[in-house]
Scaffold this active site. Structure first.
Site, PDB file in Angstrom:
ATOM      1  CG  ASN A 189      -4.159  -1.716  -0.964  1.00 51.76           C
ATOM      2  OD1 ASN A 189      -4.940  -2.632  -1.211  1.00 51.76           O
ATOM      3  ND2 ASN A 189      -3.431  -1.685   0.124  1.00 51.76           N
ATOM      4  CB  VAL A 190      -1.824  -4.831  -5.208  1.00 54.85           C
ATOM      5  CG1 VAL A 190      -2.269  -4.074  -6.453  1.00 54.85           C
ATOM      6  CG2 VAL A 190      -0.342  -4.567  -4.945  1.00 54.85           C
ATOM      7  NE  ARG A 191      -7.597  -5.130   0.195  1.00 62.10           N
ATOM      8  CZ  ARG A 191      -8.026  -4.108  -0.554  1.00 62.10           C
ATOM      9  NH1 ARG A 191      -7.151  -3.260  -1.078  1.00 62.10           N
ATOM     10  NH2 ARG A 191      -9.317  -3.918  -0.772  1.00 62.10           N
ATOM     11  CG  HIS A 194      -4.314   5.088  -2.268  1.00 65.46           C
ATOM     12  ND1 HIS A 194      -5.413   4.402  -2.739  1.00 65.46           N
ATOM     13  CD2 HIS A 194      -3.855   4.376  -1.203  1.00 65.46           C
ATOM     14  CE1 HIS A 194      -5.621   3.344  -1.983  1.00 65.46           C
ATOM     15  NE2 HIS A 194      -4.694   3.298  -1.047  1.00 65.46           N
ATOM     16  CB  SER A 241      -0.903   0.004   1.237  1.00 64.77           C
ATOM     17  OG  SER A 241      -1.750   1.142   1.247  1.00 64.77           O
ATOM     18  CG  HIS A 248     -18.250  14.609   5.717  1.00 62.98           C
ATOM     19  ND1 HIS A 248     -17.508  13.525   5.309  1.00 62.98           N
ATOM     20  CD2 HIS A 248     -17.349  15.589   6.000  1.00 62.98           C
ATOM     21  CE1 HIS A 248     -16.217  13.831   5.357  1.00 62.98           C
ATOM     22  NE2 HIS A 248     -16.097  15.068   5.762  1.00 62.98           N
TER      23      HIS A 248
END
Length: 316
Positions: free
Chosen positions: A117-119, A115, A101, A185
């Site tokens: 990420n590989v998992r 950003h 990550s 929000h």
């Protein structure tokens, strides 16, 4: 399965080093603020519950203000609520999670935050049944002063890496990214998107383990193919203090998202993860301003009025 896990682990460690090398090269080549020999500080750590990781952090560069490229392979004795909410039958199971990550916060406001990420996640049910595995990850881009050519390039890379895996894969995972990186929000997306996927296994895609692993590899390489040209196109652009302050203001949105909505952050904290590694995604500086509204027609206004609204970027 153990052989598969080791193959994925070796790929991830190699991917981490390749990304580190590429980002350090951006520092050496320099930007509008000059060049530097800033290097990643490597921190190898062990986890009491089992496993560990290799964290790499660069701070205070002339091109990159802060970057974290983190590898971890951890053992979990009991899956936390953030995982079993979507997989209730795995409540209390043991598991392994391994991945890379990264978050990169450039110094120049004209270079986006990025950003990736590989998992791989492998859970072993308590009833002794066969291990359940799935892949997840993706990459996304958070610009402050975007231009259309960069956004189109980013999505073109995403489209091309997905194409060998099916004609609908890019559109499916692009839409998932737009939905996932959204701040309810604030009523806006965190950035201009990219790819996001989870629960990728044979049941969800029809792909065997090897093909799912190949997709992980394509996404990992795709991040570099996407971000390096954007660095090179923008890091030499001049900027002023007003633009710098707007960058810090928009970084505040990044902090809000990561601490309130990001599943990876919640999973890490709930699984008794390494806090320094989990929160390394935070920018070194950020700002909040009460009721700030950019003037109509300014680049700051264009960011939220045009770019932070999901689009078919390749059709523009």
């Amino acid at each position: 399965m153990q052989n598969n896990i080791q193959a994925v682990k070796q790929f991830l460690l190699g991917l981490q080093q390749t990304i580190i090398d590429s980002l350090e090269q951006q520092e050496r080549l320099g930007g509008v603020d000059g060049s530097s020999d800033s290097k990643f500080v490597i921190d190898v750590w062990q986890r009491d519950e089992g496993g560990g990781g290799r964290s790499a952090v660069l701070s205070g560069g002339q091109v990159i203000e802060k970057a974290g490229v983190m590898f971890s392979h951890i053992h979990i004795s009991q899956l936390p609520a953030s995982a079993t909410l979507r997989h209730p039958k795995l409540a209390g199971s043991t598991a392994q999670a391994l991945g890379v990550s990264l978050v990169v916060h450039p110094k120049n406001p004209h270079v986006p935050t990025s950003h990736a990420n590989v998992r791989l996640f492998v859970a072993t049910p308590n009833d002794g049944s066969e291990a359940i595995w799935w892949f997840g990850g993706g990459f996304d881009l958070t610009p402050f002063y975007p231009n259309l050519s960069d956004v189109k390039h980013w999505h073109q890379v995403a489209h091309e890496l997905c194409q060998p895996f099916g004609d609908d894969v890019y559109q499916q995972y692009k839409a998932w990214c737009d939905d996932y990186f959204y701040l309810p929000h604030r009523g806006e997306c965190r950035g201009v998107g990219g790819l996001f996927y989870d629960d990728v296994n044979t049941d969800s895609t029809g792909w065997d383990f090897a093909k799912c692993f190949a997709f992980m590899q394509a996404v990992g390489q795709g991040y570099l193919d996407g971000i390096v040209p954007i660095f090179e196109q923008n890091k030499h652009k001049s900027y002023n203090e007003q633009q710098r302050q707007f960058q810090l203001y928009r970084r505040g949105r990044y902090v809000e998202y990561n601490l309130v909505y990001d599943r990876g952050t919640l999973f890490g904290l709930q699984s008794n993860g390494r806090t320094e590694s989990i929160l390394v995604s935070m920018p070194p500086l950020a700002a909040w301003e009460y009721c700030y509204t950019p003037a109509t027609g300014t680049p700051e206004f264009e960011l939220t009025d045009f770019y932070l609204k999901p689009k078919d970027w390749l059709a523009l």
